[in-house]
Design a protein around this motif. Structure first.
Motif, mmCIF file in Angstrom:
data_model
loop_
_atom_site.group_PDB
_atom_site.id
_atom_site.type_symbol
_atom_site.label_atom_id
_atom_site.label_comp_id
_atom_site.label_asym_id
_atom_site.label_seq_id
_atom_site.Cartn_x
_atom_site.Cartn_y
_atom_site.Cartn_z
ATOM 1 N N GLY A 90 93.238 34.379 58.810
ATOM 2 C CA GLY A 90 94.044 35.464 59.230
ATOM 3 C C GLY A 90 95.682 35.323 58.986
ATOM 4 O O GLY A 90 95.972 34.234 59.165
ATOM 5 N N PHE A 91 96.107 36.495 58.842
ATOM 6 C CA PHE A 91 97.566 36.318 58.715
ATOM 7 C C PHE A 91 98.422 37.163 59.728
ATOM 8 O O PHE A 91 97.979 38.400 59.828
ATOM 9 N N ILE A 92 99.615 36.794 60.104
ATOM 10 C CA ILE A 92 100.459 37.609 60.800
ATOM 11 C C ILE A 92 101.872 37.452 60.209
ATOM 12 O O ILE A 92 102.209 36.207 59.883
ATOM 13 N N PHE A 93 102.358 38.802 59.874
ATOM 14 C CA PHE A 93 103.708 38.629 58.972
ATOM 15 C C PHE A 93 104.777 38.741 60.035
ATOM 16 O O PHE A 93 104.777 39.727 60.955
ATOM 17 N N GLN A 94 105.872 38.132 59.582
ATOM 18 C CA GLN A 94 107.126 38.709 60.370
ATOM 19 C C GLN A 94 107.406 40.028 60.556
ATOM 20 O O GLN A 94 107.909 40.336 61.714
ATOM 21 N N ALA A 95 107.298 40.834 59.473
ATOM 22 C CA ALA A 95 107.526 42.223 59.588
ATOM 23 C C ALA A 95 106.198 43.139 59.632
ATOM 24 O O ALA A 95 106.270 44.409 59.374
ATOM 25 N N TYR A 96 105.549 42.492 60.334
ATOM 26 C CA TYR A 96 104.168 43.209 60.872
ATOM 27 C C TYR A 96 103.183 43.415 59.883
ATOM 28 O O TYR A 96 102.163 43.114 59.650
ATOM 29 N N ASN A 97 103.844 44.143 58.535
ATOM 30 C CA ASN A 97 102.984 44.601 57.525
ATOM 31 C C ASN A 97 101.682 45.205 57.799
ATOM 32 O O ASN A 97 100.755 44.912 57.188
ATOM 33 N N LEU A 98 101.594 46.432 58.665
ATOM 34 C CA LEU A 98 100.637 46.968 58.981
ATOM 35 C C LEU A 98 100.543 48.010 57.803
ATOM 36 O O LEU A 98 101.284 48.381 57.014
ATOM 37 N N ILE A 99 99.060 48.704 57.732
ATOM 38 C CA ILE A 99 99.067 49.646 56.642
ATOM 39 C C ILE A 99 99.641 51.164 57.153
ATOM 40 O O ILE A 99 99.046 51.340 58.200
ATOM 41 N N PRO A 100 100.634 51.579 56.619
ATOM 42 C CA PRO A 100 101.446 52.650 57.489
ATOM 43 C C PRO A 100 100.748 53.899 57.645
ATOM 44 O O PRO A 100 100.718 54.762 58.413
ATOM 45 N N VAL A 101 99.657 54.144 56.831
ATOM 46 C CA VAL A 101 99.008 55.435 56.825
ATOM 47 C C VAL A 101 97.687 55.305 57.561
ATOM 48 O O VAL A 101 96.955 56.363 57.791
ATOM 49 N N LEU A 102 97.638 54.163 58.257
ATOM 50 C CA LEU A 102 96.222 54.051 58.908
ATOM 51 C C LEU A 102 96.726 53.937 60.650
ATOM 52 O O LEU A 102 97.833 53.229 60.837
ATOM 53 N N THR A 103 95.857 54.274 61.307
ATOM 54 C CA THR A 103 96.022 53.981 62.847
ATOM 55 C C THR A 103 95.970 52.560 63.256
ATOM 56 O O THR A 103 95.607 51.793 62.453
ATOM 57 N N ALA A 104 96.234 52.483 64.498
ATOM 58 C CA ALA A 104 95.987 51.028 64.833
ATOM 59 C C ALA A 104 94.590 50.688 64.655
ATOM 60 O O ALA A 104 94.304 49.475 64.216
ATOM 61 N N LYS A 105 93.720 51.484 65.207
ATOM 62 C CA LYS A 105 92.378 51.199 65.227
ATOM 63 C C LYS A 105 91.755 51.110 63.692
ATOM 64 O O LYS A 105 91.071 49.947 63.444
ATOM 65 N N GLU A 106 92.310 52.001 62.804
ATOM 66 C CA GLU A 106 91.797 51.489 61.420
ATOM 67 C C GLU A 106 92.380 50.334 60.836
ATOM 68 O O GLU A 106 91.849 49.755 59.738
ATOM 69 N N ASN A 107 93.680 50.024 61.071
ATOM 70 C CA ASN A 107 94.331 48.854 60.630
ATOM 71 C C ASN A 107 93.468 47.588 60.923
ATOM 72 O O ASN A 107 93.068 46.743 60.280
ATOM 73 N N VAL A 108 93.102 47.669 62.204
ATOM 74 C CA VAL A 108 92.034 46.491 62.669
ATOM 75 C C VAL A 108 90.634 46.228 62.132
ATOM 76 O O VAL A 108 90.174 45.545 61.244
ATOM 77 N N GLU A 109 90.155 47.527 61.764
ATOM 78 C CA GLU A 109 88.799 47.946 61.175
ATOM 79 C C GLU A 109 88.961 47.402 59.659
ATOM 80 O O GLU A 109 87.988 47.234 59.244
ATOM 81 N N PHE A 110 90.028 47.931 59.253
ATOM 82 C CA PHE A 110 90.031 47.956 57.649
ATOM 83 C C PHE A 110 89.498 46.558 57.104
ATOM 84 O O PHE A 110 88.758 46.451 56.137
ATOM 85 N N ILE A 111 89.799 45.340 57.679
ATOM 86 C CA ILE A 111 89.675 44.024 57.199
ATOM 87 C C ILE A 111 88.259 43.629 57.245
ATOM 88 O O ILE A 111 87.647 43.096 56.276
ATOM 89 N N MET A 112 87.495 44.231 58.313
ATOM 90 C CA MET A 112 86.244 44.291 58.380
ATOM 91 C C MET A 112 85.261 44.861 57.487
ATOM 92 O O MET A 112 84.220 44.632 57.026
ATOM 93 N N LEU A 113 85.828 46.074 56.996
ATOM 94 C CA LEU A 113 85.314 47.012 56.161
ATOM 95 C C LEU A 113 85.420 46.483 54.692
ATOM 96 O O LEU A 113 84.353 46.363 53.997
ATOM 97 N N LEU A 114 86.554 45.598 54.360
ATOM 98 C CA LEU A 114 86.493 44.594 53.379
ATOM 99 C C LEU A 114 85.416 43.724 53.401
ATOM 100 O O LEU A 114 84.923 43.340 52.319
#
Lengths: 228, 407
Positions: A90-114
């Motif tokens: 798991g990675f946590i980056f200094q600049a957060y690096n979330l996917i800007p076009v996805l919601t908080a829920k979708e960002n978390v869900e995305f990795i499980m989708l992969l």
């Protein structure tokens, strides 16, 4: 019982800046146990980020190797390594690096989708994780609608979502104010205490260092101190 | 895969200005390509239609020797048999008989080389449209003795008006030169100034007397089929029946029209190639910027475990989405403008003299076959897809560790 999560053996990394050779890491050997809460500290240019990148399979060593769960990741091909990271790190980056076009829920869900997990499982785990990091009410907000601290908590939830063997965090509090830093550290400490999640940070932040159970000090690419 | 496509869709709205620039360039590229195609098609169709409707018709029959040097005695062989065969040939609409003689026309202003075409006005009207191109006078209805219908250009050059008298010098069947006087009954103007300058229509009966052809002998039979596409079929059927005369379709009689069509096709391929190449570079440039601007994000996606293939698909889909939005708009604009100018025409009167010397009217009516809309659209989508490959490939070359560090 073998609790070793990561083992590095004589890791060296040499960069070339023009004609100058830079020894970013110099024969670094160490082990990380399951459930550790480790801070890797040192001055700028000491090799912290390089060390983390190599452990995380984002960069390859010039010599030596990294072994994670009996797999020598330094020998994995690029596509295998991506897959390995997906399921193990798991990675946590200094600049957060979330996917800007996805919601908080979708960002978390995305990795499980992969990972190819089913929808029901994804929904439940996303919900649980966002509750755990205190963002249960903000699941449908996009990163631009969240504060830095909230974004970093989404990043923590995302890092945990794939159920990795360990989480690497590169200066996770560098962009956060005191309150957000404390909240984030509390969450990570709780996860470490209660669920045994292994965290490895690189940091300059004394507040993070103070909470760490193990401190590895790097200087000029070498481990000069390893305090438990 | 659905999530990746969803991200791609949302990504294109992140930078609305850049996406708009890409879409506008696709719309303009498509519109300019289709409009130029429609103009060129329209121009060529007009040129062919003009030639066919003024003199060529769909099919012509001649004595093979007449085509070599237009000797007055080389008339159609077995005329009655040929005429009967035409009447019995499927898909023939109408036909007319002509006499053709080259000579000189003179008046006080000078002498000029011309082709005198002897026609039967009633049947000629069913085959060609010269009667509808009259700008002054009548079409063989007024004057009883030796009427002539001439082109505007010749009339101006010789300062001829209606009822003006002209002297025509021709060779008769014995090889002697003979003179005859005609009076101008009508003046026509086609979109081909060379034709207008060198063609005089007279009655076949008058011309046959002057050149001494008897027994209704003729030099040319002009045939129109029920449609232009029938030309080849009719010509082939007639060729099977009549082996003595030369039977030719319009494109065989006037190969330059066919060459012009081929030349224009080549020109259009080159033009479309340039338009699509410009479009391609525009897309590559914008999408490459989109990739480089998001280096950090793409690095993060690779770091957390997104496969390179998925990133490639995501970038490619972004371009495809932009194209799929822009292409229908471009098509709609093209269709509206092409249909508008098909009806109202594009007025190129400023270049009329140049165009008319090439047999093209000053008003160009755009025309584009439906299949061209599909072909060009398909080509545009294909080019957009190919253009997306380079930025997508560039994204794959990013090193996640370095990309994450980038600002």
């Amino acid at each position: 019982m073998n609790n070793i999560v990561i083992k590095t053996n004589n890791l060296s990394k040499i960069y070339h800046q023009g004609e100058i050779e830079v020894n970013a890491l110099n024969n670094v050997s160490c082990e990380f146990q399951k459930g550790e809460f480790t801070a890797i500290v040192g001055p700028s240019g000491s090799g912290k980020t390089t060390f983390l990148n190599i452990i995380g399979g984002l960069d390859s060593p010039t010599s030596g190797y990294v072994q994670i769960a009996d797999v020598n990741i330094s020998k994995l091909k690029s596509s295998k390594l991506i897959d390995f990271r997906l399921h193990n790190i798991g990675f946590i980056f200094q600049a957060y690096n979330l996917i800007p076009v996805l919601t908080a829920k979708e960002n978390v869900e995305f990795i499980m989708l992969l990972q190819g997990t089913d929808k029901e499982y994804r929904n439940k785990r996303t919900h649980d994780l966002l509750e755990e990091v205190g963002l249960g009410e903000l699941v449908n907000r996009r990163p631009t609608q969240l504060s830095g601290g909230q974004q970093q908590r989404v990043a923590v939830a995302r890092a945990l979502a794939s159920k990795p063997r360990f989480i690497l965090a590169d200066e996770p509090t560098a962009n956060l104010d005191s309150k957000s830093t404390t909240q984030l550290l509390d969450i990570m400490a709780k996860l470490n205490e209660e669920e045994g999640t292994t965290f490895i940070f690189s940091t300059h932040d004394q507040r993070v260092i103070d909470r760490a159970k193990r401190i590895i000090v790097l200087e000029d690419g070498k481990i000069v101190e390893d305090k438990k | 895969m659905f999530k990746i496509i969803k991200i791609a869709w949302r990504n294109i709205w992140r930078n609305k200005l850049r996406s708009s620039v890409v879409m506008i360039s696709i719309i303009l590229g498509l519109w300019s390509g289709l409009f130029i195609l429609a103009m060129t098609y329209g121009l060529n169709e007009q040129r062919i239609d003009g030639a066919i409707n003024t003199v060529l018709s769909h099919i012509q029959i001649h004595n093979p020797d007449f085509l070599n040097d237009q000797k007055i005695n080389d008339t159609i062989i077995n005329k009655e048999f040929v005429l009967n065969s035409i009447k019995n040939t499927d898909k023939v609409y109408k036909f007319t008989e002509r006499l053709i003689s080259t000579g000189m026309v003179s008046n006080a202003k000078g002498s000029y080389g011309i082709q005198l075409t002897g026609i039967n006005p009633d049947t000629e009207k069913q085959v060609t449209e010269i009667y509808s191109k009259l700008i002054d006078g009548e079409y063989f209805t007024k004057l009883k003795r030796n009427p002539a219908v001439i082109g505007e250009k010749l009339a101006k050059k010789m300062k001829l008006k209606l009822n003006s008298k002209i002297i025509v010098t021709l060779q008769n069947t014995k090889g002697d030169l003979t003179n005859a006087a005609f009076r101008i009954e009508g003046i026509f103007k086609t979109q081909n100034t060379i034709f207008d300058e060198t063609t005089i229509f007279v009655r076949k009966t008058d011309l046959s007397k002057i050149i001494g052809l008897t027994n209704g002998q003729i030099h040319e039979i002009a045939i129109v089929g029920k449609s232009l596409e029938d030309s080849k079929l009719i010509a082939n059927n007639l060729k099977n029946i009549d082996k003595l005369n030369k039977i030719q379709t319009w494109s065989e009689i006037s190969p330059e029209l066919g060459y012009a069509q081929e030349m224009m096709s080549t020109f259009l391929i080159i033009f479309m190639g340039i338009v699509l190449m410009a479009l391609s570079f525009g897309i590559i440039n914008s999408m490459l910027m989109a990739v480089l601007e998001r280096k950090k994000e793409l690095g993060m996606l690779m770091a957390i475990g997104m496969k390179k293939r998925s990133i490639f698909i995501m970038i490619t889909f972004e371009t495809i989405f932009l194209t799929l939005i822009a292409a229908p708009i471009g098509l709609l604009f093209s269709y509206i403008s092409i249909e508008y100018f098909a009806k109202h025409g594009i007025d190129l009167s400023n270049f009329a003299s140049g165009l008319e010397s090439l047999g093209i009217g000053a008003i160009i009516h755009t025309y584009l076959p439906v299949k061209m809309y599909f072909e060009v659209s398909l080509l545009t989508v294909l080019v957009a897809f190919i253009s997306s490959l380079f930025p997508a490939r560039r994204a794959l070359k990013l090193n996640p560790a370095e990309a994450i560090k980038s600002l």
